[in-house]
Motif scaffolding. Structure first.
Motif, PDB file in Angstrom:
ATOM      1  N   LEU A 102       0.837  -1.186   0.000  1.00  0.00           N
ATOM      2  CA  LEU A 102       0.000   0.000   0.000  1.00  0.00           C
ATOM      3  C   LEU A 102       0.883   1.250   0.000  1.00  0.00           C
ATOM      4  O   LEU A 102       1.622   1.507   0.952  1.00  0.00           O
ATOM      5  N   SER A 103       0.826   2.005  -1.083  1.00  0.00           N
ATOM      6  CA  SER A 103       1.639   3.217  -1.202  1.00  0.00           C
ATOM      7  C   SER A 103       1.082   4.064  -2.332  1.00  0.00           C
ATOM      8  O   SER A 103       0.301   3.586  -3.165  1.00  0.00           O
ATOM      9  N   ASP A 104       1.501   5.321  -2.377  1.00  0.00           N
ATOM     10  CA  ASP A 104       1.062   6.201  -3.460  1.00  0.00           C
ATOM     11  C   ASP A 104       1.451   5.650  -4.819  1.00  0.00           C
ATOM     12  O   ASP A 104       0.688   5.728  -5.783  1.00  0.00           O
ATOM     13  N   THR A 105       2.692   5.085  -4.918  1.00  0.00           N
ATOM     14  CA  THR A 105       3.169   4.615  -6.221  1.00  0.00           C
ATOM     15  C   THR A 105       2.389   3.399  -6.711  1.00  0.00           C
ATOM     16  O   THR A 105       2.291   3.182  -7.914  1.00  0.00           O
ATOM     17  N   LYS A 106       1.834   2.610  -5.798  1.00  0.00           N
ATOM     18  CA  LYS A 106       1.052   1.437  -6.200  1.00  0.00           C
ATOM     19  C   LYS A 106      -0.393   1.791  -6.574  1.00  0.00           C
ATOM     20  O   LYS A 106      -1.090   0.980  -7.169  1.00  0.00           O
ATOM     21  N   GLY A 107      -0.844   2.988  -6.190  1.00  0.00           N
ATOM     22  CA  GLY A 107      -2.072   3.533  -6.752  1.00  0.00           C
ATOM     23  C   GLY A 107      -3.394   3.006  -6.227  1.00  0.00           C
ATOM     24  O   GLY A 107      -4.424   3.181  -6.888  1.00  0.00           O
ATOM     25  N   GLN A 108      -3.408   2.388  -5.030  1.00  0.00           N
ATOM     26  CA  GLN A 108      -4.695   1.911  -4.505  1.00  0.00           C
ATOM     27  C   GLN A 108      -5.706   3.047  -4.378  1.00  0.00           C
ATOM     28  O   GLN A 108      -6.914   2.836  -4.491  1.00  0.00           O
ATOM     29  N   TRP A 109      -5.213   4.269  -4.163  1.00  0.00           N
ATOM     30  CA  TRP A 109      -6.102   5.426  -4.057  1.00  0.00           C
ATOM     31  C   TRP A 109      -6.912   5.630  -5.337  1.00  0.00           C
ATOM     32  O   TRP A 109      -8.043   6.130  -5.286  1.00  0.00           O
ATOM     33  N   ARG A 110      -6.356   5.226  -6.461  1.00  0.00           N
ATOM     34  CA  ARG A 110      -7.098   5.355  -7.723  1.00  0.00           C
ATOM     35  C   ARG A 110      -8.354   4.474  -7.705  1.00  0.00           C
ATOM     36  O   ARG A 110      -9.405   4.859  -8.218  1.00  0.00           O
ATOM     37  N   VAL A 111      -8.207   3.282  -7.146  1.00  0.00           N
ATOM     38  CA  VAL A 111      -9.347   2.360  -7.077  1.00  0.00           C
ATOM     39  C   VAL A 111     -10.404   2.909  -6.127  1.00  0.00           C
ATOM     40  O   VAL A 111     -11.610   2.847  -6.412  1.00  0.00           O
ATOM     41  N   VAL A 112      -9.972   3.450  -4.995  1.00  0.00           N
ATOM     42  CA  VAL A 112     -10.909   4.067  -4.044  1.00  0.00           C
ATOM     43  C   VAL A 112     -11.686   5.190  -4.721  1.00  0.00           C
ATOM     44  O   VAL A 112     -12.918   5.268  -4.629  1.00  0.00           O
ATOM     45  N   ASP A 113     -10.962   6.060  -5.431  1.00  0.00           N
ATOM     46  CA  ASP A 113     -11.631   7.175  -6.119  1.00  0.00           C
ATOM     47  C   ASP A 113     -12.594   6.664  -7.190  1.00  0.00           C
ATOM     48  O   ASP A 113     -13.687   7.221  -7.381  1.00  0.00           O
ATOM     49  N   ALA A 114     -12.187   5.612  -7.915  1.00  0.00           N
ATOM     50  CA  ALA A 114     -13.037   5.074  -8.980  1.00  0.00           C
ATOM     51  C   ALA A 114     -14.336   4.497  -8.405  1.00  0.00           C
ATOM     52  O   ALA A 114     -15.420   4.685  -8.993  1.00  0.00           O
ATOM     53  N   ILE A 115     -14.228   3.806  -7.280  1.00  0.00           N
ATOM     54  CA  ILE A 115     -15.431   3.247  -6.651  1.00  0.00           C
ATOM     55  C   ILE A 115     -16.363   4.370  -6.209  1.00  0.00           C
ATOM     56  O   ILE A 115     -17.591   4.272  -6.331  1.00  0.00           O
ATOM     57  N   ARG A 159     -13.956   7.383   3.058  1.00  0.00           N
ATOM     58  CA  ARG A 159     -15.067   8.026   3.775  1.00  0.00           C
ATOM     59  C   ARG A 159     -15.480   9.322   3.079  1.00  0.00           C
ATOM     60  O   ARG A 159     -16.672   9.629   2.955  1.00  0.00           O
ATOM     61  N   ALA A 160     -14.487  10.079   2.627  1.00  0.00           N
ATOM     62  CA  ALA A 160     -14.791  11.330   1.927  1.00  0.00           C
ATOM     63  C   ALA A 160     -15.593  11.072   0.651  1.00  0.00           C
ATOM     64  O   ALA A 160     -16.411  11.906   0.237  1.00  0.00           O
ATOM     65  N   ALA A 161     -15.365   9.905   0.030  1.00  0.00           N
ATOM     66  CA  ALA A 161     -16.090   9.544  -1.197  1.00  0.00           C
ATOM     67  C   ALA A 161     -17.400   8.833  -0.891  1.00  0.00           C
ATOM     68  O   ALA A 161     -18.164   8.507  -1.812  1.00  0.00           O
ATOM     69  N   GLY A 162     -17.639   8.552   0.404  1.00  0.00           N
ATOM     70  CA  GLY A 162     -18.879   7.894   0.803  1.00  0.00           C
ATOM     71  C   GLY A 162     -18.910   6.404   0.552  1.00  0.00           C
ATOM     72  O   GLY A 162     -19.992   5.806   0.463  1.00  0.00           O
ATOM     73  N   VAL A 163     -17.725   5.760   0.446  1.00  0.00           N
ATOM     74  CA  VAL A 163     -17.690   4.323   0.132  1.00  0.00           C
ATOM     75  C   VAL A 163     -16.810   3.543   1.119  1.00  0.00           C
ATOM     76  O   VAL A 163     -16.297   2.473   0.798  1.00  0.00           O
ATOM     77  N   ALA A 164     -16.648   4.046   2.329  1.00  0.00           N
ATOM     78  CA  ALA A 164     -15.779   3.379   3.302  1.00  0.00           C
ATOM     79  C   ALA A 164     -16.259   1.969   3.620  1.00  0.00           C
ATOM     80  O   ALA A 164     -15.442   1.075   3.913  1.00  0.00           O
ATOM     81  N   ASP A 165     -17.569   1.731   3.539  1.00  0.00           N
ATOM     82  CA  ASP A 165     -18.093   0.398   3.844  1.00  0.00           C
ATOM     83  C   ASP A 165     -17.781  -0.610   2.746  1.00  0.00           C
ATOM     84  O   ASP A 165     -18.016  -1.805   2.918  1.00  0.00           O
ATOM     85  N   ARG A 166     -17.234  -0.123   1.628  1.00  0.00           N
ATOM     86  CA  ARG A 166     -16.939  -1.031   0.513  1.00  0.00           C
ATOM     87  C   ARG A 166     -15.434  -1.158   0.236  1.00  0.00           C
ATOM     88  O   ARG A 166     -15.039  -1.637  -0.824  1.00  0.00           O
ATOM     89  N   ILE A 167     -14.623  -0.728   1.192  1.00  0.00           N
ATOM     90  CA  ILE A 167     -13.173  -0.889   1.094  1.00  0.00           C
ATOM     91  C   ILE A 167     -12.704  -1.743   2.261  1.00  0.00           C
ATOM     92  O   ILE A 167     -12.917  -1.394   3.424  1.00  0.00           O
ATOM     93  N   THR A 168     -12.083  -2.873   1.956  1.00  0.00           N
ATOM     94  CA  THR A 168     -11.539  -3.766   2.982  1.00  0.00           C
ATOM     95  C   THR A 168     -10.028  -3.833   2.826  1.00  0.00           C
ATOM     96  O   THR A 168      -9.533  -4.154   1.741  1.00  0.00           O
ATOM     97  N   ILE A 184     -23.609   2.751  -9.699  1.00  0.00           N
ATOM     98  CA  ILE A 184     -22.953   1.457  -9.938  1.00  0.00           C
ATOM     99  C   ILE A 184     -22.224   1.050  -8.669  1.00  0.00           C
ATOM    100  O   ILE A 184     -21.375   1.797  -8.160  1.00  0.00           O
ATOM    101  N   ARG A 185     -22.526  -0.119  -8.179  1.00  0.00           N
ATOM    102  CA  ARG A 185     -21.967  -0.561  -6.902  1.00  0.00           C
ATOM    103  C   ARG A 185     -20.732  -1.435  -7.139  1.00  0.00           C
ATOM    104  O   ARG A 185     -20.747  -2.364  -7.939  1.00  0.00           O
ATOM    105  N   ALA A 186     -19.641  -1.130  -6.432  1.00  0.00           N
ATOM    106  CA  ALA A 186     -18.412  -1.926  -6.520  1.00  0.00           C
ATOM    107  C   ALA A 186     -17.693  -1.854  -5.181  1.00  0.00           C
ATOM    108  O   ALA A 186     -17.857  -0.888  -4.418  1.00  0.00           O
TER     109      ALA A 186
END
Length: 446
Positions: free
Chosen positions: A215-228, A260-269, A236-238
């Motif tokens: 988990l790091s900025d360079t690996k880009g998990q934040w992109r997936v969070v933003d996309a969801i 949480r800011a994107a309103g999808v904290a319950d869908r990130i594990t 669309i639910r993901a």
């Protein structure tokens, strides 16, 4: 020559090196590998001990560093250890007289230096871009670093066509052989069949996405969070399961705050580091390699082998693995909407997920049996043995020893310097007494 202790888990470079050596043992009963690796003990030493392979560890850093403008004190501190380790590695190789030296990863060149001091054939496996993928800085610049890699090696290998093309521009037409990392397909399936130790996804997850990697900025998990989050606004639910450790102490907290800011904290594990990540992958519908660029994308290949459509960047080695629209999808890192669209293309379309997953597995198996195999690399490495090898001038070994001599002098509290200065002053006074006029003229002339 290995570059890392692997403090938490084995990276792709270490896993690829271990597999290469295992394949060489399997085909040649007279083969013997001795590893030079970084101290202290980490997961890499543990892994080669389990294999029963010999190793020697030293304290060293490298010629790529985490930041461009590192403090001078930091550079000199690590340079002292690097010089000392290089001297020790030279002595170790001189005692063992290996037929061949192989450096794994661009981070630490000390094995290459030692081989060239002794005139031993040397091969270099380039398994990363360095700056583009890991945010490292080249102390002498990218161009000169890769040029030196070519100069110090009788053979150079890359782990993808993309990396080969990137470094070839700096190596004056030196041949670069591509070797794809090998993945054990049968053991992968066995590992994936296990039960995950916790639920990868919550209730009503929608499209299930797995992302494996530190988990790091360079690996880009934040992109997936933003996309969801963007998909949620479209109705669309993901959901995403993020598998991997993190080096920044609060990076997981920052990711969840973003969710949480994107309103999808319950869908990130976030399940953290997993010795066996593949049950979490097996539970997903699709998988994402969210980095801006990957030298190869070992996790991408593993996703595909487990019949998962893979979504990867258009840049780097991942784009060689994924056939866009057939086995997965490509996105543009600088355009977030392309990742959103790629994920949306699978949401609500289980038939497409299954079809692309099946095609992904077929393609991945072909890739593991590709001409860019470990066998082809071993053939090349074997041909180097006994052949001509570049050798540094004899003065090189003396220069490698000088920082150690300085360190020894400093340990005496400056007594060596005082003795040296006293000897010089005594000699000057003697000359002044014998030839006062000549001495005065020389001093005035200066």
């Amino acid at each position: 020559m290995n570059h890392s202790t692997a403090p938490i888990n084995l990276g792709g470079a270490e896993r690829s090196l271990i597999q290469l050596v295992q394949d060489w043992y399997d085909r040649d009963p007279d083969f013997e590998a001795v590893f030079i690796t970084k101290h202290p003990r980490g997961q890499f030493i543990k892994a080669i001990e389990e294999k029963g392979w010999a190793f020697k560890s030293y304290r060293y850093r490298g010629w790529t560093i985490p930041q461009v403008d590192a403090p001078l004190a930091e550079k000199t501190y690590f340079a002292r250890e690097d010089y000392a380790s290089t001297q020790q590695i030279i002595s170790f190789m001189e005692d063992r007289r290996p037929d061949l030296v192989v450096t794994n990863s661009i981070v630490a060149p000390w094995g290459a230096f030692a081989a060239k001091v002794l005139g031993i054939p040397h091969a270099w496996f380039v398994r990363e871009y360095g700056d583009l993928d890991h945010g490292l800085a080249f102390q002498i610049g990218r161009e000169r670093t890769f040029r030196d890699i070519g100069l110090l090696s009788e053979a150079v290998f890359s782990n993808s066509i993309a990396v080969r093309d990137h470094i070839a521009q700096y190596m004056d037409d030196k041949p670069i052989q591509v070797v794809y990392p090998k993945v054990d397909v049968s053991s992968l399936a066995e590992k994936a069949a296990a039960e995950p130790d916790r639920a990868p996804f919550g209730t009503d997850p929608g499209l299930k996405i797995a992302v494996v990697g530190r988990l790091s900025d360079t690996k880009g998990q934040w992109r997936v969070v933003d996309a969801i989050g963007a998909l949620d606004k479209r109705g669309i639910r993901a959901s995403a399961c993020l598998i991997g450790s993190w080096t920044d102490p609060d990076y997981d907290v920052r990711l969840m705050a973003r969710a949480r800011a994107a309103g999808v904290a319950d869908r990130i594990t976030i399940v953290g580091e997993q010795e066996n990540p593949f049950p979490f992958v097996a539970a997903a519908d699709v998988c994402v390699t969210a980095s801006s660029i990957e030298a190869f994308g070992r996790t991408t290949l593993e996703y595909m082998l487990l019949s998962k459509p893979a979504i990867v960047s258009v840049d780097g080695g991942g784009a060689e693995l994924v056939a866009d629209g057939e086995t997965g999808a490509l996105f543009t890192p600088d355009d977030p909407e392309t990742l959103v669209e790629a994920i949306a293309g699978y949401a609500g379309d289980p038939g497409k997920v299954l079809a692309h997953g099946a095609a992904a597995r077929e393609r991945a198996i072909r890739m593991t049996e590709h001409e860019y195999s470990n066998d082809a690399a071993i053939d090349t490495l074997t041909r180097l043995i006994g052949g001509p090898a570049y050798k540094l001038p004899e003065i090189a070994r003396y220069w490698f020893a000088l920082p150690g001599l300085y360190s020894e002098m400093m340990k005496t509290g400056g007594q060596t310097t005082v003795r040296f200065v006293a000897t010089r002053v005594k000699g000057r006074l003697r000359n002044l007494a014998k030839r006062p006029i000549a001495v005065v003229r020389r001093v005035v002339g200066r």
